[in-house]
Design a protein around this motif. Structure first.
Motif, PDB file in Angstrom:
ATOM      1  N   ARG A   1      14.712 -19.221 -41.486  1.00 23.45           N
ATOM      2  CA  ARG A   1      13.722 -19.401 -40.439  1.00 23.45           C
ATOM      3  C   ARG A   1      13.842 -19.776 -39.121  1.00 23.45           C
ATOM      4  NH1 ARG A   1       8.255 -19.568 -41.903  1.00 23.45           N
ATOM      5  NH2 ARG A   1       6.832 -20.834 -40.517  1.00 23.45           N
ATOM      6  N   LYS A   2      13.517 -19.099 -37.884  1.00 24.50           N
ATOM      7  CA  LYS A   2      13.662 -19.601 -36.654  1.00 24.50           C
ATOM      8  C   LYS A   2      12.464 -20.372 -36.144  1.00 24.50           C
ATOM      9  CE  LYS A   2      16.721 -15.451 -36.119  1.00 24.50           C
ATOM     10  NZ  LYS A   2      16.643 -14.129 -35.517  1.00 24.50           N
ATOM     11  N   SER A   3      12.490 -21.032 -35.015  1.00 28.24           N
ATOM     12  CA  SER A   3      11.425 -21.783 -34.547  1.00 28.24           C
ATOM     13  C   SER A   3      11.550 -21.425 -33.134  1.00 28.24           C
ATOM     14  CB  SER A   3      11.674 -23.247 -34.761  1.00 28.24           C
ATOM     15  OG  SER A   3      12.796 -23.877 -34.377  1.00 28.24           O
ATOM     16  N   GLU A   4      10.466 -21.624 -32.322  1.00 28.11           N
ATOM     17  CA  GLU A   4      10.229 -21.490 -30.773  1.00 28.11           C
ATOM     18  C   GLU A   4       9.356 -22.326 -30.297  1.00 28.11           C
ATOM     19  OE1 GLU A   4      11.807 -17.321 -29.306  1.00 28.11           O
ATOM     20  OE2 GLU A   4      10.083 -17.243 -30.372  1.00 28.11           O
ATOM     21  N   THR A   5       9.202 -22.834 -29.194  1.00 29.98           N
ATOM     22  CA  THR A   5       8.327 -23.692 -28.459  1.00 29.98           C
ATOM     23  C   THR A   5       7.711 -22.875 -27.372  1.00 29.98           C
ATOM     24  OG1 THR A   5       9.545 -25.790 -29.312  1.00 29.98           O
ATOM     25  CG2 THR A   5       7.817 -25.893 -27.301  1.00 29.98           C
TER      26      THR A   5
ATOM     27  N   ASP B   1       7.263 -14.950 -39.191  1.00 23.70           N
ATOM     28  CA  ASP B   1       7.886 -16.078 -39.936  1.00 23.70           C
ATOM     29  C   ASP B   1       8.876 -16.870 -38.972  1.00 23.70           C
ATOM     30  OD1 ASP B   1       8.368 -17.116 -42.573  1.00 23.70           O
ATOM     31  OD2 ASP B   1      10.532 -16.364 -42.504  1.00 23.70           O
ATOM     32  N   VAL B   2       8.326 -16.848 -37.800  1.00 25.62           N
ATOM     33  CA  VAL B   2       8.989 -17.726 -36.767  1.00 25.62           C
ATOM     34  C   VAL B   2       8.103 -19.050 -36.700  1.00 25.62           C
ATOM     35  CG1 VAL B   2       9.487 -18.215 -34.469  1.00 25.62           C
ATOM     36  CG2 VAL B   2       9.802 -15.896 -35.430  1.00 25.62           C
ATOM     37  N   ASP B   3       8.630 -20.184 -36.622  1.00 27.31           N
ATOM     38  CA  ASP B   3       7.918 -21.556 -36.558  1.00 27.31           C
ATOM     39  C   ASP B   3       7.531 -21.627 -35.227  1.00 27.31           C
ATOM     40  OD1 ASP B   3       6.774 -23.961 -37.026  1.00 27.31           O
ATOM     41  OD2 ASP B   3       8.764 -25.027 -37.397  1.00 27.31           O
ATOM     42  N   ILE B   4       6.485 -21.593 -34.680  1.00 31.44           N
ATOM     43  CA  ILE B   4       5.861 -21.869 -33.472  1.00 31.44           C
ATOM     44  C   ILE B   4       5.620 -23.228 -32.993  1.00 31.44           C
ATOM     45  CG2 ILE B   4       4.507 -20.804 -31.724  1.00 31.44           C
ATOM     46  CD1 ILE B   4       6.409 -18.951 -32.203  1.00 31.44           C
ATOM     47  N   LYS B   5       5.907 -23.689 -31.999  1.00 33.91           N
ATOM     48  CA  LYS B   5       5.410 -24.960 -31.641  1.00 33.91           C
ATOM     49  C   LYS B   5       4.568 -24.960 -30.302  1.00 33.91           C
ATOM     50  CE  LYS B   5       9.317 -27.472 -33.491  1.00 33.91           C
ATOM     51  NZ  LYS B   5      10.398 -28.286 -33.441  1.00 33.91           N
TER      52      LYS B   5
ATOM     53  N   LYS C   1       3.277 -14.309 -36.021  1.00 24.93           N
ATOM     54  CA  LYS C   1       4.599 -15.078 -36.123  1.00 24.93           C
ATOM     55  C   LYS C   1       6.061 -14.539 -36.504  1.00 24.93           C
ATOM     56  CE  LYS C   1       2.328 -19.345 -36.856  1.00 24.93           C
ATOM     57  NZ  LYS C   1       2.259 -20.614 -37.659  1.00 24.93           N
TER      58      LYS C   1
END
Length: 624
Positions: free
Chosen positions: A487-491, A615-619, A613
């Motif tokens: 799982r990836k994340s982006e802001t 499956d990307v964790d968006i902040k 998304k």
């Protein structure tokens, strides 16, 4: 009736298979979109399964299969329209399947590639030959002495309609060659011409006489009849593609237009007529005869086993490997005992889902069940299997029980089919066109279909289903250990200077209700929109009031400037990027006339929405 718009469904499907950039190629069969993806882990199975218009999702035969049902052609067209310029099968798919190290067993991988190639070559043709088979059966019905021989086989009407029915089979190499070349991303016209060579009247006549082309070392090379054939043309299309690629690499550009097709047609036609055609046709005919013999010799045992388990192949899409064998049987001997058993399995699954449709009080299940039953009785069982029967496994088993009994009866009576189309709609395929008074196979069809229908219906009604049952998860292939995507994340940053507010406070229900996705809004203090994250410009509206980004991690973000500002028709918007550009966070995307928007009476609030998304964790930035 108004034409249904499938563009929304197409966009959802594309987004959830990983976006256009994750798609190598796309083909379809009677009920499924068959994607060749670069990375199947990027696809969102669960979202697609819950999407209206999608019955199920399967990983099989090296393909990512989205089961649509009867509307697959319309959805396919909508998807291709959204993708634009994507190859329908071909090199991209071949490259993805054969060159990427995906950890699959080489034998399994090769088998998957073969099934995929056969699917792509045969699926566009199946509907035509199925329809032609029904016409031939009806003609046989109309010549029955028991019905007063309404048509004379020597009459002009009979011969004319018979030509309509026979043409698809007679010129099958042309149709298969065209479809196979499209699948390979080759030249379909060249392949069709080679198919035309195989069905050229004089060569067909010589083939019927086994005329000798030439002799070499005491071995006679003979002409064969390739009408009704499949496999020789599939290989010919593959050879043509390879030769075309080689010629394009080695011939000067100014010679390509004429000499590439000329050399390809001459060489591939000659090789097919002299070497590959006779070998493959001999093997294919041998296999077809062997299957017919085994099914006939095994009698009720073969009928019972095939009837009980054939629809299990459909779950994984492996039944497509049987389709060309059945076609070859009919082409070689004019009949298929195997297809007669397959036909009854369609009836049984339709009867099982019909029992659910009539018993349930749930409106959605009833509607889906009736539609799926009609589809199964017309020869396509996948909507029934994926929509209901597998969700309630006892319903699927009920269908297998009925088809086992039906197959047993077919085997006992040595029933066979003279056409391609099965299930109830294919009743006319059980009349022998060469001997219309022989009704043995038709009686076998009536008894086996009736038994399968009644037994499947009763078992499903009594034991297989009730409204208190909870639908199970749909069948899907388990992932290999270690293949799960991390799982990836982006802001996201605010794309414009101003006050960050909650999206729910925006004066537009499309955004405020969250229908477009989660996000935030900004009441701007200046008219400059900057990229909130690194990514690619995926969509750019002509009016300049909105822009779509695909982030580096794969999420999709929409930036919408103002409410109803599309009515300004681009006035006051100055776009600084182009679709396809790679952008960095903070890079200027659009400049807009903030005061002009206000003076025109529009709300200038800028909405930023994560539409998918992936499956990307968006902040998101904090609301002030």
């Amino acid at each position: 009736m108004a034409k249904k718009d499938y563009s929304g469904l197409a966009k959802t499907i594309i987004a959830n298979v990983g976006g256009k950039e994750n798609i190598n190629s796309l083909i379809h069969c009677i009920t499924r979109l068959r994607f060749y993806l670069k990375d199947e882990s990027k696809a969102n199975d669960e979202v697609l399964k819950e999407t209206d218009g999608v019955i199920d999702v399967m990983h099989a035969s090296g393909q990512y299969q989205v089961v649509i049902g009867n509307a697959v052609t319309q959805v396919y067209d909508a998807v291709m329209a959204e993708l634009g310029g994507l190859p329908e099968g071909g090199e991209a798919a071949e490259t993805a399947e054969t060159k990427e190290d995906d950890g699959k067993n080489p034998v399994s991988k090769a088998f998957g590639n073969l099934i995929g190639f056969i699917t792509g070559s045969m699926s566009p043709v199946v509907g035509v030959i199925a329809a032609s088979g029904i016409i031939k059966g009806i003609l046989a019905l109309l010549t029955l002495p028991q019905l007063g021989a309404l048509l004379n086989v020597k009459s002009t009407a009979y011969i004319t309609v018979s030509a309509m029915a026979d043409s698809a089979f007679y010129f099958l190499p042309i149709l298969v060659g065209f479809a196979a070349a499209k699948k390979l991303n080759g030249d379909p016209i060249v392949a069709a011409v080679i198919g035309g060579v195989l069905t050229y009247p004089q060569l067909v006549t010589w083939g019927g006489q086994y005329k000798t082309m030439f002799s070499l070392g005491g071995f006679n090379f003979q002409f064969l009849n390739y009408t009704y054939s499949i496999f020789p043309m599939i290989l010919a299309a593959w050879l043509a593609k390879k030769l075309e690629d080689w010629l394009r690499d080695h011939l000067p550009d100014y010679l390509q237009m004429i000499f590439t097709p000329m050399i390809t047609i001459l060489l591939v036609s000659a090789v097919t007529l002299m070497i590959t055609g006779p070998v493959i046709q001999g093997v294919a005919n041998g296999i077809a005869d062997l299957i017919n013999w085994v099914v006939s010799a095994s009698g009720w045992i073969g009928g019972l086993l095939i009837g009980a388990f054939y629809q299990v192949l459909v779950i994984f899409g492996l039944h497509w490997g049987v389709v060309p064998l059945v076609a070859q049987q009919i082409a070689q001997s004019g009949q298929s005992s195997l297809n007669a058993i397959i036909s009854v399995t369609m009836v049984s699954q339709g009867a099982a889902v019909l029992a659910v449709a009539l018993k349930t009080k749930k409106k959605g299940t009833k509607t889906l069940g009736i539609s799926a039953a009609v589809s199964a009785f017309c020869g396509v069982t996948e909507p029934a299997i994926y929509g209901i029967n597998l969700r309630f496994k006892k319903v699927f088993i009920s269908g297998l029980i009925g088809s086992a009994v039906g197959g047993l009866i077919t085997g006992l009576m040595h029933g066979t089919m003279y056409g391609f189309t099965g299930s109830l709609i294919g009743f006319s395929s059980f009349f022998n066109p060469k001997n219309p008074s022989d009704l043995t196979s038709f009686y076998a069809f009536l008894l086996s279909s009736a038994a399968a229908l009644v037994i499947s219906f009763i078992v499903a009604w009594v034991w297989g289903y009730n409204d208190e049952m909870v639908a199970g998860k749909k069948v899907e292939k388990k992932q290999r250990p270690g293949s799960e995507a991390k799982r990836k994340s982006e802001t996201l940053t605010a794309p414009v200077a101003g006050k960050v507010i909650a999206l729910s406070s925006v004066n537009d229900p499309v955004f405020s209700t969250g229908a477009m996705g989660e996000g935030f809004a900004v009441v701007p203090t200046e008219g400059v929109v900057k990229a909130p994250v690194d990514g690619e410009v995926a969509a750019l509206f002509e009016t300049g009031h909105a822009i779509g980004l695909k982030t580096t991690a794969g999420a999709e973000v929409l930036i919408h400037i103002g409410i109803d500002t599309v009515m300004l028709k681009g006035k006051g918007f100055n776009v600084k990027v182009a679709q396809g550009d790679l952008v960095k966070a903070g890079q200027i995307l659009i400049e807009f006339d903030l005061d002009g928007i206000k003076e025109a009476g529009y709300d200038p609030t800028v909405m930023t929405v994560v539409t998918d998304k992936h499956d990307v964790d968006i902040k998101l930035p904090s609301v002030e």
